[in-house]
Design a protein around this motif. Structure first.
Motif, PDB file in Angstrom:
ATOM      1  N   PRO A  20      36.505  25.943  95.659  1.00 27.61           N
ATOM      2  CA  PRO A  20      35.917  26.493  94.432  1.00 27.61           C
ATOM      3  C   PRO A  20      36.921  27.454  93.775  1.00 27.61           C
ATOM      4  N   ASP A  21      36.963  27.486  92.462  1.00 23.85           N
ATOM      5  CA  ASP A  21      37.898  28.360  91.746  1.00 23.85           C
ATOM      6  C   ASP A  21      37.747  29.823  92.154  1.00 23.85           C
ATOM      7  N   SER A  22      36.519  30.235  92.464  1.00 25.27           N
ATOM      8  CA  SER A  22      36.287  31.638  92.817  1.00 25.27           C
ATOM      9  C   SER A  22      37.096  32.068  94.035  1.00 25.27           C
ATOM     10  N   GLU A  23      37.348  31.159  94.978  1.00 26.83           N
ATOM     11  CA  GLU A  23      38.091  31.509  96.189  1.00 26.83           C
ATOM     12  C   GLU A  23      39.542  31.835  95.892  1.00 26.83           C
ATOM     13  N   LYS A  24      40.027  31.439  94.735  1.00 25.45           N
ATOM     14  CA  LYS A  24      41.416  31.667  94.350  1.00 25.45           C
ATOM     15  C   LYS A  24      41.598  33.009  93.637  1.00 25.45           C
ATOM     16  N   GLU A  25      40.492  33.656  93.305  1.00 31.68           N
ATOM     17  CA  GLU A  25      40.527  34.878  92.493  1.00 31.68           C
ATOM     18  C   GLU A  25      40.174  36.112  93.320  1.00 31.68           C
ATOM     19  N   LYS A  26      40.826  37.217  92.992  1.00 30.92           N
ATOM     20  CA  LYS A  26      40.519  38.491  93.646  1.00 30.92           C
ATOM     21  C   LYS A  26      39.184  39.017  93.125  1.00 30.92           C
ATOM     22  N   LYS A  27      38.410  39.601  94.035  1.00 31.85           N
ATOM     23  CA  LYS A  27      37.155  40.218  93.631  1.00 31.85           C
ATOM     24  C   LYS A  27      36.872  41.421  94.517  1.00 31.85           C
ATOM     25  N   ILE A  28      36.633  42.554  93.883  1.00 31.35           N
ATOM     26  CA  ILE A  28      36.168  43.745  94.590  1.00 31.35           C
ATOM     27  C   ILE A  28      34.656  43.731  94.436  1.00 31.35           C
ATOM     28  N   PHE A  29      33.932  43.670  95.543  1.00 36.01           N
ATOM     29  CA  PHE A  29      32.486  43.483  95.465  1.00 36.01           C
ATOM     30  C   PHE A  29      31.747  44.728  95.001  1.00 36.01           C
ATOM     31  N   SER A  30      32.240  45.930  95.325  1.00 38.41           N
ATOM     32  CA  SER A  30      31.633  47.149  94.801  1.00 38.41           C
ATOM     33  C   SER A  30      32.562  48.335  95.012  1.00 38.41           C
ATOM     34  N   LEU A  31      32.582  49.221  94.036  1.00 41.72           N
ATOM     35  CA  LEU A  31      33.327  50.474  94.138  1.00 41.72           C
ATOM     36  C   LEU A  31      32.395  51.645  94.436  1.00 41.72           C
ATOM     37  N   LEU A  32      31.104  51.365  94.503  1.00 39.59           N
ATOM     38  CA  LEU A  32      30.101  52.399  94.731  1.00 39.59           C
ATOM     39  C   LEU A  32      29.915  52.605  96.233  1.00 39.59           C
ATOM     40  N   ILE A  33      30.234  53.784  96.729  1.00 39.87           N
ATOM     41  CA  ILE A  33      30.246  54.058  98.163  1.00 39.87           C
ATOM     42  C   ILE A  33      28.893  53.825  98.834  1.00 39.87           C
TER      43      ILE A  33
END
Length: 185
Positions: free
Chosen positions: A23-36
């Motif tokens: 899937p294209d998403s696996e090729k892209e960086k993603k930060i799931f959350s910046l909220l501690i």
């Protein structure tokens, strides 16, 4: 920051046929959350841009290296190849250290993030992996027994078809130097 891997004679592996069906998403960086306070905090999908050459190209190189001596190059299909970095415990420890202050806080943070557990590989169920697509960050979670000292980890999912059978593997690495040698083993 991109990690560059220098491979001698990488062009020789161009002859191994490989199909990237991820899937294209696996090729892209993603930060799931910046909220501690969020459960997704500290979990990152690294994407392909973090590694040069790309993970698929490295897999092609390793598969060629493994099979070339036999004189038969298999067709390789890649359904999943995704890397998650889980730094949650380490980031929380650093926050604790900052709150505790100075040398004592730094010592607390260091003691929490030391690692002595070796990398491990296990099979995974593709259907379960795919079912978590709405809560993808869960693929970056680990059991306490895998990481008792709560260090930062890489968790890699690889689902390939190298001349049947199709194999789905989950690699767990505490060293931050995930070795490609386990990819085609």
């Amino acid at each position: 920051m991109t990690t560059k891997v220098n491979l001698p004679d990488i062009a020789k592996s161009d002859s191994l046929p490989i199909s990237d069906m991820r899937p294209d998403s696996e090729k892209e960086k993603k930060i799931f959350s910046l909220l501690i306070s969020n459960d997704k905090y500290g979990i990152i999908r690294t994407g392909d841009a973090r590694l040069s050459p790309s993970p698929i190209r490295l897999l092609q190189y390793q598969a060629f290296d493994k099979f070339n001596a036999s004189g038969h190059l298999p067709k390789v299909g890649v359904y999943h190849f995704v890397v998650y970095q889980n730094t949650k415990a380490q980031l929380l420890a650093q926050t604790t250290g900052a709150v505790a202050g100075g040398l004592i806080g730094a010592l607390i943070a260091q003691s929490i993030t030391d690692h002595d557990v070796p990398a491990s590989t296990q099979l995974f169920d593709e259907k379960t992996f795919n079912a978590q697509s709405s809560d993808e960050y869960q693929n970056g979670l680990f059991a306490k027994s895998e990481n008792p000292k709560k260090g930062a980890v890489y968790i890699v999912f690889i689902d390939t078809d190298i001349e049947p059978p199709r194999v789905c593997r989950r690699l767990f690495d505490l060293s931050h130097a995930a070795s490609g040698s386990a990819l085609c083993g």
